[in-house]
Design a protein around this motif. Structure first.
Motif, PDB file in Angstrom:
ATOM      1  N   THR A 126       0.889  -1.363  -0.060  1.00 39.43           N
ATOM      2  CA  THR A 126      -0.010  -0.030   0.039  1.00 39.43           C
ATOM      3  C   THR A 126       0.769   1.295  -0.113  1.00 39.43           C
ATOM      4  N   TYR A 127       0.464   2.378  -0.819  1.00 39.62           N
ATOM      5  CA  TYR A 127       0.953   3.396  -0.875  1.00 39.62           C
ATOM      6  C   TYR A 127       0.224   4.616  -0.368  1.00 39.62           C
ATOM      7  N   ALA A 128       0.509   5.227   0.518  1.00 42.75           N
ATOM      8  CA  ALA A 128      -0.182   6.407   1.396  1.00 42.75           C
ATOM      9  C   ALA A 128      -0.352   7.490   0.522  1.00 42.75           C
ATOM     10  N   LEU A 129      -1.573   7.997   0.257  1.00 39.85           N
ATOM     11  CA  LEU A 129      -1.775   9.238  -0.438  1.00 39.85           C
ATOM     12  C   LEU A 129      -1.658  10.519   0.609  1.00 39.85           C
ATOM     13  N   ASN A 130      -2.179  10.532   1.708  1.00 39.84           N
ATOM     14  CA  ASN A 130      -2.303  11.534   2.626  1.00 39.84           C
ATOM     15  C   ASN A 130      -1.141  11.260   3.806  1.00 39.84           C
ATOM     16  N   ASP A 131      -1.024  10.242   4.540  1.00 43.61           N
ATOM     17  CA  ASP A 131      -0.445  10.149   5.686  1.00 43.61           C
ATOM     18  C   ASP A 131      -0.153   8.943   6.179  1.00 43.61           C
ATOM     19  N   ILE A 132       0.918   8.314   6.944  1.00 47.74           N
ATOM     20  CA  ILE A 132       1.023   6.982   7.494  1.00 47.74           C
ATOM     21  C   ILE A 132       1.323   7.413   9.228  1.00 47.74           C
ATOM     22  N   LEU A 153      -1.684  19.005  10.124  1.00 50.26           N
ATOM     23  CA  LEU A 153      -2.008  20.501  10.410  1.00 50.26           C
ATOM     24  C   LEU A 153      -2.414  20.565  11.832  1.00 50.26           C
ATOM     25  N   SER A 154      -3.248  19.653  12.019  1.00 46.68           N
ATOM     26  CA  SER A 154      -4.283  19.497  13.453  1.00 46.68           C
ATOM     27  C   SER A 154      -3.220  19.442  14.483  1.00 46.68           C
ATOM     28  N   ALA A 155      -1.970  18.720  14.302  1.00 47.24           N
ATOM     29  CA  ALA A 155      -1.000  18.513  15.330  1.00 47.24           C
ATOM     30  C   ALA A 155      -0.071  19.553  15.335  1.00 47.24           C
ATOM     31  N   GLY A 156      -0.298  20.719  14.736  1.00 49.82           N
ATOM     32  CA  GLY A 156       0.770  21.822  14.606  1.00 49.82           C
ATOM     33  C   GLY A 156       1.806  21.808  13.543  1.00 49.82           C
ATOM     34  N   GLY A 157       1.554  20.947  12.532  1.00 52.64           N
ATOM     35  CA  GLY A 157       2.408  21.024  11.313  1.00 52.64           C
ATOM     36  C   GLY A 157       2.265  22.052  10.343  1.00 52.64           C
ATOM     37  N   PHE A 158       2.728  21.990   9.175  1.00 55.36           N
ATOM     38  CA  PHE A 158       2.599  23.209   8.147  1.00 55.36           C
ATOM     39  C   PHE A 158       1.938  22.672   6.804  1.00 55.36           C
ATOM     40  N   VAL A 159       1.180  23.346   6.300  1.00 57.61           N
ATOM     41  CA  VAL A 159       0.660  23.202   4.957  1.00 57.61           C
ATOM     42  C   VAL A 159       1.598  23.193   4.004  1.00 57.61           C
ATOM     43  N   MET A 160       1.869  22.415   3.217  1.00 54.52           N
ATOM     44  CA  MET A 160       2.906  22.319   2.049  1.00 54.52           C
ATOM     45  C   MET A 160       2.391  22.483   0.680  1.00 54.52           C
ATOM     46  N   PRO A 161       3.167  23.069  -0.143  1.00 57.86           N
ATOM     47  CA  PRO A 161       2.734  23.257  -1.582  1.00 57.86           C
ATOM     48  C   PRO A 161       2.204  21.815  -2.121  1.00 57.86           C
ATOM     49  N   ILE A 162       1.049  21.805  -2.931  1.00 60.01           N
ATOM     50  CA  ILE A 162       0.539  20.547  -3.223  1.00 60.01           C
ATOM     51  C   ILE A 162       1.601  19.969  -4.445  1.00 60.01           C
ATOM     52  N   SER A 163       2.473  20.562  -5.047  1.00 62.47           N
ATOM     53  CA  SER A 163       3.352  19.995  -5.932  1.00 62.47           C
ATOM     54  C   SER A 163       4.634  19.370  -5.191  1.00 62.47           C
ATOM     55  N   SER A 164       4.800  19.680  -3.942  1.00 63.08           N
ATOM     56  CA  SER A 164       5.959  19.093  -3.146  1.00 63.08           C
ATOM     57  C   SER A 164       6.039  17.668  -3.333  1.00 63.08           C
ATOM     58  N   ALA A 189      -0.406  16.455   0.058  1.00 62.58           N
ATOM     59  CA  ALA A 189      -1.943  16.361   0.047  1.00 62.58           C
ATOM     60  C   ALA A 189      -2.495  15.948   1.658  1.00 62.58           C
ATOM     61  N   GLY A 190      -1.499  15.518   2.425  1.00 61.90           N
ATOM     62  CA  GLY A 190      -2.008  15.057   3.593  1.00 61.90           C
ATOM     63  C   GLY A 190      -1.767  16.432   4.696  1.00 61.90           C
ATOM     64  N   SER A 191      -1.085  17.077   4.169  1.00 59.33           N
ATOM     65  CA  SER A 191      -0.195  18.014   5.419  1.00 59.33           C
ATOM     66  C   SER A 191      -1.498  18.939   5.850  1.00 59.33           C
ATOM     67  N   THR A 192      -2.908  19.034   5.186  1.00 56.90           N
ATOM     68  CA  THR A 192      -3.749  19.796   5.725  1.00 56.90           C
ATOM     69  C   THR A 192      -4.672  18.925   6.694  1.00 56.90           C
ATOM     70  N   ALA A 193      -4.449  17.652   6.918  1.00 58.25           N
ATOM     71  CA  ALA A 193      -5.065  16.838   7.575  1.00 58.25           C
ATOM     72  C   ALA A 193      -4.566  16.593   9.199  1.00 58.25           C
ATOM     73  N   ALA A 194      -4.367  15.456   9.688  1.00 55.94           N
ATOM     74  CA  ALA A 194      -3.976  15.425  10.940  1.00 55.94           C
ATOM     75  C   ALA A 194      -2.758  16.275  11.430  1.00 55.94           C
ATOM     76  N   LYS A 222      -4.348  27.225  -7.785  1.00 55.03           N
ATOM     77  CA  LYS A 222      -3.940  28.526  -7.946  1.00 55.03           C
ATOM     78  C   LYS A 222      -3.229  28.722  -6.465  1.00 55.03           C
ATOM     79  N   GLN A 223      -3.814  28.269  -5.599  1.00 54.26           N
ATOM     80  CA  GLN A 223      -3.188  28.401  -4.028  1.00 54.26           C
ATOM     81  C   GLN A 223      -1.691  27.789  -4.033  1.00 54.26           C
ATOM     82  N   GLY A 224      -1.845  26.787  -4.822  1.00 51.48           N
ATOM     83  CA  GLY A 224      -0.369  25.987  -4.492  1.00 51.48           C
ATOM     84  C   GLY A 224      -0.436  24.836  -3.574  1.00 51.48           C
ATOM     85  N   CYS A 225      -1.651  24.863  -2.906  1.00 51.07           N
ATOM     86  CA  CYS A 225      -1.671  23.898  -1.768  1.00 51.07           C
ATOM     87  C   CYS A 225      -2.985  23.704  -1.295  1.00 51.07           C
ATOM     88  N   LEU A 226      -3.142  22.610  -0.819  1.00 54.25           N
ATOM     89  CA  LEU A 226      -4.715  22.147  -0.189  1.00 54.25           C
ATOM     90  C   LEU A 226      -5.078  23.009   0.984  1.00 54.25           C
TER      91      LEU A 226
END
Length: 325
Positions: free
Chosen positions: A178-184, A232-243, A225-230, A321-325
């Protein structure tokens, strides 16, 4: 994009317990957990099911009018890799798209339809009674209202899929399927238990960070893609979607050394991987939530990186346009 075969992949209807229809002569007692429920909550759940089913019907109707061969599969009925289609359309929310992604390689694009988007006025009206938010749908480019428009743009090539990174995990040198699209999430199966492990980052040229020994609630690693989910809730950063980098965070570290603190939250670059050694008797690696899990045990090693097949996803224009989710 020359499309011929489409797979419609949808969330099941019966996501909530069945209840007797109103107006029946001798209705059976509802399940115990629903007997004292707020009637507004019951109407809200019924409406969610209705809206979801209506969206599926709309999508099927639109597809029938197109020069396409369409195959429909309920989310829980798929167990083999998706092949021999030109496009996958998921109807549900982000969870349904994530589930489909586990069966997709890098060649087949996916278009998500948010079947039950949140209604702001409903949330405002019911906020003092219960949480009336519905599906978030960050990864879903369409709703029932604009599905045909987004589909047509995909068919004529005016809308192109974006290539999103995924997470690769090797267990004792063997690639997990399995390859994770959001997070592990790497953690003890019991959330109240301490996770014990060590990790270091290592580049493809052999350079590595010092070894960090952790006692914590586990390790989370997210894609852009997963940087806006758990994350971000834990204090992480939103990443550009192309990263193509990964973001990691040690969850609730216990008494970390001062020298280790700068490395408890950071990034794994495209030419790096994270090496983890697990020290609990039991543990687990969760992929994109709780549905896909691989067990690990004391002494197991994990190699975590972005060296995974990309996933082609049709995204909302404002996200691009925003470059991130």
């Amino acid at each position: 994009m020359a499309l011929r075969r489409v797979l419609l992949f949808f969330k099941p209807f019966d996501v909530y317990p069945p209840r007797p229809l109103s107006g029946t002569s001798s209705p059976p007692l509802p399940p115990p957990q629903l007997r004292a429920a707020n009637p507004k909550i019951l109407r809200y759940l019924d409406d969610r099911c209705r809206v979801h089913k209506d969206t599926i019907d709309i999508c099927k109707s639109v597809l029938q009018r197109k020069p396409l061969e369409c195959i429909s599969v309920q989310r829980n009925d798929l167990s083999n890799p998706i092949n021999d289609v030109d496009l996958v359309i998921t109807v549900g929310g982000d969870g349904t798209l994530l589930r489909a992604s586990h069966f997709l390689n890098s060649s087949i694009p996916v278009l998500g339809v948010n079947s039950d988007p949140t209604c702001p006025h409903e949330v405002d009206e019911l906020t003092d009674e219960f949480d009336a938010r519905r599906s978030t749908g960050y990864l879903c480019a369409a709703t029932a209202a604009n599905f045909e428009q987004i589909l047509d743009a995909t068919l004529d090539g005016s809308t192109q899929p974006s290539e999103l990174s995924r997470i690769s995990v090797k267990l004792n040198g063997l690639q997990l399927p399995t390859y994770a699209l959001n997070d592990i999430l790497v953690s003890h199966p019991c959330p109240a238990s301490v996770s014990r492990f060590s990790f270091r980052k290592r580049s493809n040229t052999g350079e590595s960070s010092h070894l960090i020994n952790c006692r914590s609630s586990g390790l989370r690693v997210a894609t852009s893609a997963g940087s806006t989910a758990a994350m971000l809730s834990a204090g992480g950063f939103v990443m550009p979607i192309s990263s193509h980098e990964l973001q990691y965070m040690i969850r609730e570290p216990i008494s970390p050394r001062d020298a280790d603190k700068p490395l408890l939250h950071g990034f794994v670059k495209q030419d790096q991987h994270m090496l983890v050694v697990w020290y609990n008797e039991e543990g687990a690696v969760y992929f994109d939530g709780s549905h896909v899990m691989h067990s690990i045990k004391h002494g197991d090693t994990l190699e975590i990186s972005s060296d995974a097949p990309i996933l082609k996803v049709i995204l909302r224009e404002n996200l691009l346009k925003q470059g991130c989710l």
